[in-house]
Design a protein around this motif. Structure first.
Motif, short mmCIF file in Angstrom:
data_model
loop_
_atom_site.label_atom_id
_atom_site.label_comp_id
_atom_site.label_asym_id
_atom_site.label_seq_id
_atom_site.Cartn_x
_atom_site.Cartn_y
_atom_site.Cartn_z
N GLU A 138 2.20 0.79 2.02
CA GLU A 138 3.19 1.53 3.05
C GLU A 138 2.68 3.19 2.89
O GLU A 138 2.79 4.19 3.81
N HIS A 139 1.80 3.54 1.80
CA HIS A 139 1.21 4.95 1.57
C HIS A 139 -0.37 4.70 1.29
O HIS A 139 -0.66 5.24 0.53
N ASP A 140 -0.92 4.15 2.26
CA ASP A 140 -2.53 3.85 1.85
C ASP A 140 -3.42 5.20 2.08
O ASP A 140 -4.34 5.11 1.53
N HIS B 67 8.55 -1.24 -6.97
CA HIS B 67 7.85 -1.10 -5.67
C HIS B 67 6.66 -1.51 -5.33
O HIS B 67 5.76 -0.67 -5.01
N PRO B 68 6.46 -2.90 -5.36
CA PRO B 68 4.96 -3.20 -5.42
C PRO B 68 4.05 -3.15 -4.12
O PRO B 68 3.24 -3.03 -4.07
N ARG B 69 5.00 -2.88 -3.10
CA ARG B 69 4.30 -2.56 -1.66
C ARG B 69 4.41 -1.04 -1.40
O ARG B 69 4.17 -0.69 -0.18
N PHE B 70 4.31 -0.31 -2.53
CA PHE B 70 4.19 1.24 -2.29
C PHE B 70 3.06 1.66 -1.69
O PHE B 70 3.03 2.45 -0.55
#
Length: 242
Positions: free
Chosen positions: A40-42, A34-37
């Motif tokens: 989406e949770h910065d 999940h490279p965009r984790f």
């Protein structure tokens, strides 16, 4: 003799019904999948330690994150302080409101004096309270002092017509709180009563030298003094001259 192939080691099985431990490899595998984790949770980045050091240098990313963390902590502390101040002001307002209503309901000068002293001592938890009126003609109720004597002793506190606070001089404390109590008073707040024909002073004291610092807010004490200046003349010969 050739070596026999070794059977793969058995992995420890989880106890039935228990939650398997989440190891670092599992976390890493999940993030790879999940490279965009973090996109989406910065918000999690502010709580993580991500080193970007090369030798003695620190990357701009790490420096930025450090500053953001510090600013976040500072803002939380400031917000907590503001909330504490707001709660204190709410409590002061409620106590002041009850005192003002008692003063408006008073039917005698004795009732006025008792309402002020009881409220400040019991509700506001003020150990030293002094209400002094200035006049040439004293009444049996309350403490009355000759105007000339008051000006000579505490004239410096009354000159500006505003409430003052901090550490007072020995003769000022003795005048306001008496010779015995002045030894215990380490800081004070003094509000003048000056409304048309009425003159006096409302003083409160504390054993704590820092309790009434020179920068302390005196809004509520000033408000009480203003109300007293309008209520007391109803029960004395000092009628306001219009």
């Amino acid at each position: 003799m050739t070596d026999q192939p070794q059977a793969p080691a058995e992995q420890p099985s989880d106890v039935e019904g228990s939650t398997p431990a989440l190891g670092a490899e599992a976390v890493a595998a999940y993030l790879r999948a999940h490279p965009r984790f973090f996109s989406e949770h910065d918000e999690l980045l502010l709580e993580m330690h991500i080193p970007h050091q090369r030798g003695d240098s620190v990357s701009l990313v790490e420096r930025q994150l450090k500053l953001l963390r510090e600013r976040n902590i500072e803002m939380r502390h400031r917000l907590s302080h503001l909330m504490d101040v707001a709660r204190d002001n709410d409590r002061l307002f409620e106590k002041t409101r009850r005192l003002i209503l008692d003063l408006l309901d008073a039917d005698s000068l004795e009732a006025v004096v008792m309402a002020v002293e009881d409220s400040l001592r019991q509700e506001f938890q003020v150990p030293f309270v002094s209400l002094i009126l200035f006049s040439e003609n004293a009444t049996p109720v309350g403490r009355w002092v000759n105007t000339a004597e008051a000006q000579q002793t505490i004239g410096a506190l009354l000159g500006g017509g505003k409430t003052v606070s901090g550490s007072l001089r020995e003769h000022e404390l003795a005048f306001l709180f008496g010779e015995e109590q002045r030894k215990e008073v380490a800081s004070s707040a003094v509000a003048p009563l000056d409304y048309l024909g009425l003159h006096g002073v409302l003083a409160i004291g504390s054993r704590d030298p820092q309790h009434y610092k020179s920068s302390v807010g005196t809004l509520f004490l000033s408000y009480i003094a203003e109300v007293l200046g309008r209520v007391i003349p109803r029960f004395t010969t000092l009628r306001p001259v219009r």
